[in-house]
Design a protein around this motif. Structure first.
Motif, PDB file in Angstrom:
ATOM      1  N   PRO A 167       2.235  14.836   2.156  1.00  0.00           N
ATOM      2  CA  PRO A 167       3.676  14.593   2.327  1.00  0.00           C
ATOM      3  C   PRO A 167       4.088  13.262   1.694  1.00  0.00           C
ATOM      4  O   PRO A 167       4.344  12.275   2.371  1.00  0.00           O
ATOM      5  CB  PRO A 167       3.855  14.579   3.852  1.00  0.00           C
ATOM      6  N   TYR A 168       4.095  13.269   0.388  1.00  0.00           N
ATOM      7  CA  TYR A 168       4.389  12.074  -0.409  1.00  0.00           C
ATOM      8  C   TYR A 168       5.899  11.849  -0.479  1.00  0.00           C
ATOM      9  O   TYR A 168       6.650  12.827  -0.588  1.00  0.00           O
ATOM     10  CB  TYR A 168       3.795  12.299  -1.813  1.00  0.00           C
ATOM     11  N   PRO A 169       6.426  10.607  -0.383  1.00  0.00           N
ATOM     12  CA  PRO A 169       5.647   9.369  -0.315  1.00  0.00           C
ATOM     13  C   PRO A 169       5.219   8.977   1.095  1.00  0.00           C
ATOM     14  O   PRO A 169       4.459   8.034   1.263  1.00  0.00           O
ATOM     15  CB  PRO A 169       6.625   8.333  -0.876  1.00  0.00           C
ATOM     16  N   ASP A 170       5.731   9.685   2.126  1.00  0.00           N
ATOM     17  CA  ASP A 170       5.364   9.322   3.499  1.00  0.00           C
ATOM     18  C   ASP A 170       4.157  10.143   3.927  1.00  0.00           C
ATOM     19  O   ASP A 170       4.250  11.038   4.770  1.00  0.00           O
ATOM     20  CB  ASP A 170       6.554   9.566   4.440  1.00  0.00           C
ATOM     21  N   LEU A 191      -4.118  -5.527  -4.548  1.00  0.00           N
ATOM     22  CA  LEU A 191      -5.345  -5.731  -3.769  1.00  0.00           C
ATOM     23  C   LEU A 191      -5.112  -6.748  -2.652  1.00  0.00           C
ATOM     24  O   LEU A 191      -5.514  -6.532  -1.497  1.00  0.00           O
ATOM     25  CB  LEU A 191      -6.469  -6.199  -4.682  1.00  0.00           C
ATOM     26  N   ALA A 192      -4.433  -7.854  -2.989  1.00  0.00           N
ATOM     27  CA  ALA A 192      -4.162  -8.869  -1.969  1.00  0.00           C
ATOM     28  C   ALA A 192      -3.272  -8.313  -0.864  1.00  0.00           C
ATOM     29  O   ALA A 192      -3.512  -8.553   0.339  1.00  0.00           O
ATOM     30  CB  ALA A 192      -3.501 -10.085  -2.622  1.00  0.00           C
ATOM     31  N   ALA A 193      -2.241  -7.554  -1.247  1.00  0.00           N
ATOM     32  CA  ALA A 193      -1.348  -6.962  -0.249  1.00  0.00           C
ATOM     33  C   ALA A 193      -2.090  -5.946   0.612  1.00  0.00           C
ATOM     34  O   ALA A 193      -1.858  -5.850   1.831  1.00  0.00           O
ATOM     35  CB  ALA A 193      -0.156  -6.314  -0.949  1.00  0.00           C
ATOM     36  N   TYR A 194      -2.993  -5.182  -0.004  1.00  0.00           N
ATOM     37  CA  TYR A 194      -3.773  -4.176   0.729  1.00  0.00           C
ATOM     38  C   TYR A 194      -4.665  -4.848   1.772  1.00  0.00           C
ATOM     39  O   TYR A 194      -4.739  -4.404   2.929  1.00  0.00           O
ATOM     40  CB  TYR A 194      -4.607  -3.366  -0.261  1.00  0.00           C
ATOM     41  N   LEU A 195      -5.323  -5.948   1.375  1.00  0.00           N
ATOM     42  CA  LEU A 195      -6.210  -6.651   2.306  1.00  0.00           C
ATOM     43  C   LEU A 195      -5.416  -7.305   3.432  1.00  0.00           C
ATOM     44  O   LEU A 195      -5.853  -7.322   4.596  1.00  0.00           O
ATOM     45  CB  LEU A 195      -7.028  -7.698   1.542  1.00  0.00           C
ATOM     46  N   ASP A 196      -4.252  -7.843   3.093  1.00  0.00           N
ATOM     47  CA  ASP A 196      -3.414  -8.479   4.121  1.00  0.00           C
ATOM     48  C   ASP A 196      -2.935  -7.473   5.160  1.00  0.00           C
ATOM     49  O   ASP A 196      -2.724  -7.827   6.337  1.00  0.00           O
ATOM     50  CB  ASP A 196      -2.202  -9.162   3.478  1.00  0.00           C
ATOM     51  N   ALA A 197      -2.732  -6.218   4.731  1.00  0.00           N
ATOM     52  CA  ALA A 197      -2.180  -5.203   5.638  1.00  0.00           C
ATOM     53  C   ALA A 197      -3.228  -4.585   6.554  1.00  0.00           C
ATOM     54  O   ALA A 197      -2.864  -3.903   7.524  1.00  0.00           O
ATOM     55  CB  ALA A 197      -1.487  -4.102   4.835  1.00  0.00           C
ATOM     56  N   LEU A 198      -4.520  -4.749   6.221  1.00  0.00           N
ATOM     57  CA  LEU A 198      -5.564  -4.131   7.044  1.00  0.00           C
ATOM     58  C   LEU A 198      -5.445  -4.570   8.501  1.00  0.00           C
ATOM     59  O   LEU A 198      -5.077  -5.721   8.792  1.00  0.00           O
ATOM     60  CB  LEU A 198      -6.945  -4.521   6.488  1.00  0.00           C
ATOM     61  N   HIS A 200      -4.005  -1.614   8.773  1.00  0.00           N
ATOM     62  CA  HIS A 200      -2.966  -0.616   8.507  1.00  0.00           C
ATOM     63  C   HIS A 200      -2.818  -0.412   7.001  1.00  0.00           C
ATOM     64  O   HIS A 200      -3.092  -1.317   6.202  1.00  0.00           O
ATOM     65  CB  HIS A 200      -1.633  -1.070   9.104  1.00  0.00           C
ATOM     66  N   PRO A 201      -2.366   0.770   6.594  1.00  0.00           N
ATOM     67  CA  PRO A 201      -2.116   0.982   5.156  1.00  0.00           C
ATOM     68  C   PRO A 201      -0.871   0.247   4.693  1.00  0.00           C
ATOM     69  O   PRO A 201      -0.069  -0.221   5.507  1.00  0.00           O
ATOM     70  CB  PRO A 201      -1.936   2.502   5.044  1.00  0.00           C
ATOM     71  N   LEU A 202      -0.711   0.142   3.402  1.00  0.00           N
ATOM     72  CA  LEU A 202       0.491  -0.456   2.837  1.00  0.00           C
ATOM     73  C   LEU A 202       1.711   0.393   3.204  1.00  0.00           C
ATOM     74  O   LEU A 202       1.597   1.621   3.371  1.00  0.00           O
ATOM     75  CB  LEU A 202       0.373  -0.543   1.315  1.00  0.00           C
ATOM     76  N   PRO A 203       2.872  -0.217   3.307  1.00  0.00           N
ATOM     77  CA  PRO A 203       4.086   0.568   3.598  1.00  0.00           C
ATOM     78  C   PRO A 203       4.305   1.653   2.545  1.00  0.00           C
ATOM     79  O   PRO A 203       3.986   1.465   1.362  1.00  0.00           O
ATOM     80  CB  PRO A 203       5.200  -0.486   3.557  1.00  0.00           C
TER      81      PRO A 203
END
Length: 654
Positions: A167-170, A191-198, A200-203
């Protein structure tokens, strides 16, 4: 966008299904029945393969899609070559049964090198033997790891197989996490945003934005599964085309700039040019300028315009930037021409290796010789990589080829469309010559038996691999008229098509070291006739080496066949790496002369019980090993290597 694939992966069937999905056709054409909309040639319908690229247009939710269906057989790679330069995006089709094949890898490498945004569509999931998870792993290993599966397959290998997009993009959390990992591998900021969000996934909005950006920059490739026959997965693919591939740019009000990627001839011989317009607008009765490389600019007046819409080419008054149109009335147009102002995308080309085979074609009826020449020239206009060599001495025409299937198609085309039955000689390999060292020569007007009103000196040296012929000036540009300068350069390039052994000389630098003329008596013809003598003397002093084309190969054989295949590879002068054991046998990789490929392909089924898997593609040229007398090709000129013979032909005296 272009649809590209290895032969029989289902490109044309996918085109038919997309036309049906868009409401352009009510009934889906069949390749087997010869009823498809893009395979219009009788020969294409009969053989069930695409030979010439074809254009159709349809609308997806208000967005116009110009789709180009390309050939998949490697013998017709020249058609794909011309299409690549006009694409905004592509769909690469892979068979879920056969998997990644030789041409698939060649095409994907080229698409990534050219940074063309590409979606991958895995076709035939309804066929017995279709894979999904294992195939996705193979795609990552053999094409690129930068892949994003956009859904899951259910009941693979069964007629009821279906594709269920996330069910892209959500999407769900698992899909969002996998997508975030894949996007992060291509961009440090993500990559930095992905690690910061852990943990949880990126919005989802960020994921959607990055997937769109990285797809359009050809950093990542979304993967869709489905079946062109049953329609499974087509909705998801159409949505991907609409949302992920970039829109065509261009300024309709700017200067005209476009590329001719195809030329057809009508029943009465009139030319129709297929043009991708990047900027500007071309209208009926406009006068347009045509360029090709360093050649002289040509022009013509447009007498008619057709624009592709709803599956057909409709007459209209103009074609604007971002569209593909057919221009009529351009009598001198050639494939590869730039229309109007040259731009960064109008000069693209040289994406694939040139043909490595050639054959002599002759008429069955001697009275057809002149008509055959005219017909071959017309075919070469439509396909520039069909190189023609005219041997006036032997009254023969040689045609360069990619393979035996192309030779059969040329023969059938000549017989059916031109009513000229022909015969072919055995196919031979096209070699090249490379320059060994430095050599120079010069002849001065009025001295040393020079019968021409011209002074020419030339130095020949080796150049970097892939550089072609680099012509340089070692004298002042104004030392003689431009027409004489141009005559020398053009003749140098023409003469180097036949080196010391008759093969084309490439990857060299030629410098004009001496020049002189008589302001009253000299003509450009003096320089054209003297230059071959000087150049070949310099080339003889430099020396050349004959080089043969080599293919990289990959071969999978059952364990029991390895003992028979290895000696055959040795006899065919292949250089394999040590065999790698696999689950069902062995994998061999290495190099093999292009001249040996056809012989191996003929023997392989018998040696492996039909279970051998073979793929090869052109890699490089290498010196012919152990040849005391290098292979030579008969010359078609007046042989400037022999001064007496040359002068007798050119000036009728010594």
């Amino acid at each position: 966008m272009g649809i590209l694939a290895h032969v029989d992966a289902g490109k044309t069937s996918l085109t038919e299904r997309l036309l049906h999905h868009a409401g352009v056709v009510d009934e889906i054409g069949s390749v087997d029945a010869g009823s498809t909309h893009t395979d219009s040639l009788a020969l294409e319908r009969r053989r069930g393969i695409t030979i010439k690229s074809a254009v159709v247009s349809f609308a997806l939710d208000g967005r116009t899609v110009n789709l180009i269906d390309t050939p998949g057989h490697p013998d017709f790679i020249a058609e794909v070559e011309r299409v690549l330069g006009v694409l905004d995006g592509a769909v690469l089709v892979v068979s879920a049964v056969e998997g990644v094949q030789a041409q698939t890898r060649v095409l994907m490498r080229t698409l990534r090198r050219l940074r063309i945004p590409t979606l991958i569509f895995v076709n035939k999931i309804d066929r017995r033997g279709a894979g999904d998870t294992d195939l996705l792993r193979s795609l990552g290993d053999r094409l690129t790891p930068a892949l994003v599966p956009m859904g899951t397959v259910r009941d693979a290998g069964l007629p009821a197989a279906s594709f269920h997009p996330y069910p892209y993009p959500d999407g769900d959390a698992d899909f969002a996490d996998r997508l975030g990992q894949c996007l992060a591998e291509q961009d440090d900021t993500v990559l930095a945003a992905y690690l910061d969000a852990l943990p949880h996934p990126l919005p989802s909005a960020r994921l959607h934005q990055e997937l769109l950006r990285q797809t359009q920059q050809a950093l990542i490739h979304p993967v869709f599964f489905g079946s062109a026959i049953t329609g499974a997965g087509i909705d998801a693919l159409a949505r991907g085309v609409r949302e992920l591939l970039p829109r065509a740019g261009g300024d309709p009000d700017g200067p005209v700039s476009g590329t001719v990627f195809k030329v057809d001839r009508g029943a009465s011989g009139e030319r129709t040019a297929y043009v991708r317009l990047f900027d500007g607008t071309v209208r009926v009765r406009d006068h347009v300028t045509l360029h090709q490389g360093r050649g002289k600019a040509r022009g013509g007046r447009v007498t008619g315009v057709r624009v592709f819409t709803d599956g057909t080419a409709a007459r209209t008054g103009a074609v604007a930037a971002g569209r593909i149109g057919q221009l009529l009335g351009l009598t001198e147009v050639r494939v590869g021409d730039t229309v109007g102002r040259p731009g960064p995308r109008t000069t693209a080309g040289g994406h694939f290796a040139p043909p490595t085979l050639e054959t002599v074609v002759g008429p069955v009826r001697p009275g057809d010789r002149s008509a055959l020449h005219t017909a071959l020239v017309q075919l070469a206009e439509q396909d520039p990589l069909i190189g023609l060599r005219h041997d006036e001495i032997r009254r023969e025409i040689s045609v360069s080829l990619y393979g035996e299937v192309q030779k059969e198609v040329i023969g059938t085309t000549l017989a059916e469309e031109y009513a000229i039955p022909v015969s072919f000689s055995a196919t031979t390999t096209i070699h090249q010559e490379s320059v060994d060292g430095s050599g120079q020569a010069h002849e001065t007007m009025g001295e040393d038996g020079n019968p021409f009103f011209a002074t020419v000196g030339l130095r020949v040296e080796p150049g970097p691999e892939g550089s072609g012929v680099d012509y340089r000036l070692g004298v002042e540009l104004g030392s003689m008229p431009y027409a004489f300068m141009r005559a020398v350069e053009d003749t140098v390039r023409q003469t180097l098509r036949q080196g010391l052994y008759g093969w084309e000389v490439s990857d060299c630098a030629v410098t004009l070291t001496h020049s002189g003329y008589n302001s009253i008596m000299s003509t450009a013809g003096d320089f054209r006739r003297l230059t071959p003598l000087v150049l070949m003397t310099a080339l003889r002093r430099a020396g050349t080496t004959v080089r043969e084309p080599m293919h990289d190969f990959r071969l999978e054989v059952p364990a029991g066949a390895l003992g028979q295949v290895l000696p055959l590879l040795s006899r065919l002068r292949a250089v394999p790496a040590p065999p790698q054991a696999e689950r069902y046998g062995y994998q061999l990789t290495g190099e093999i002369p292009a001249a040996s490929v056809h012989a191996l392909e003929r023997r392989l089924p018998g040696l492996t019980g039909g279970e051998g898997l073979w793929e090869s593609s052109f890699a490089r040229h290498r010196p012919v090993p152990g040849a005391q007398r290098p292979p030579a090709r008969p010359r078609t000129d007046h042989n400037p290597l022999h001064r007496r013979e040359y002068l007798l032909h050119v000036v009728r005296r010594v």
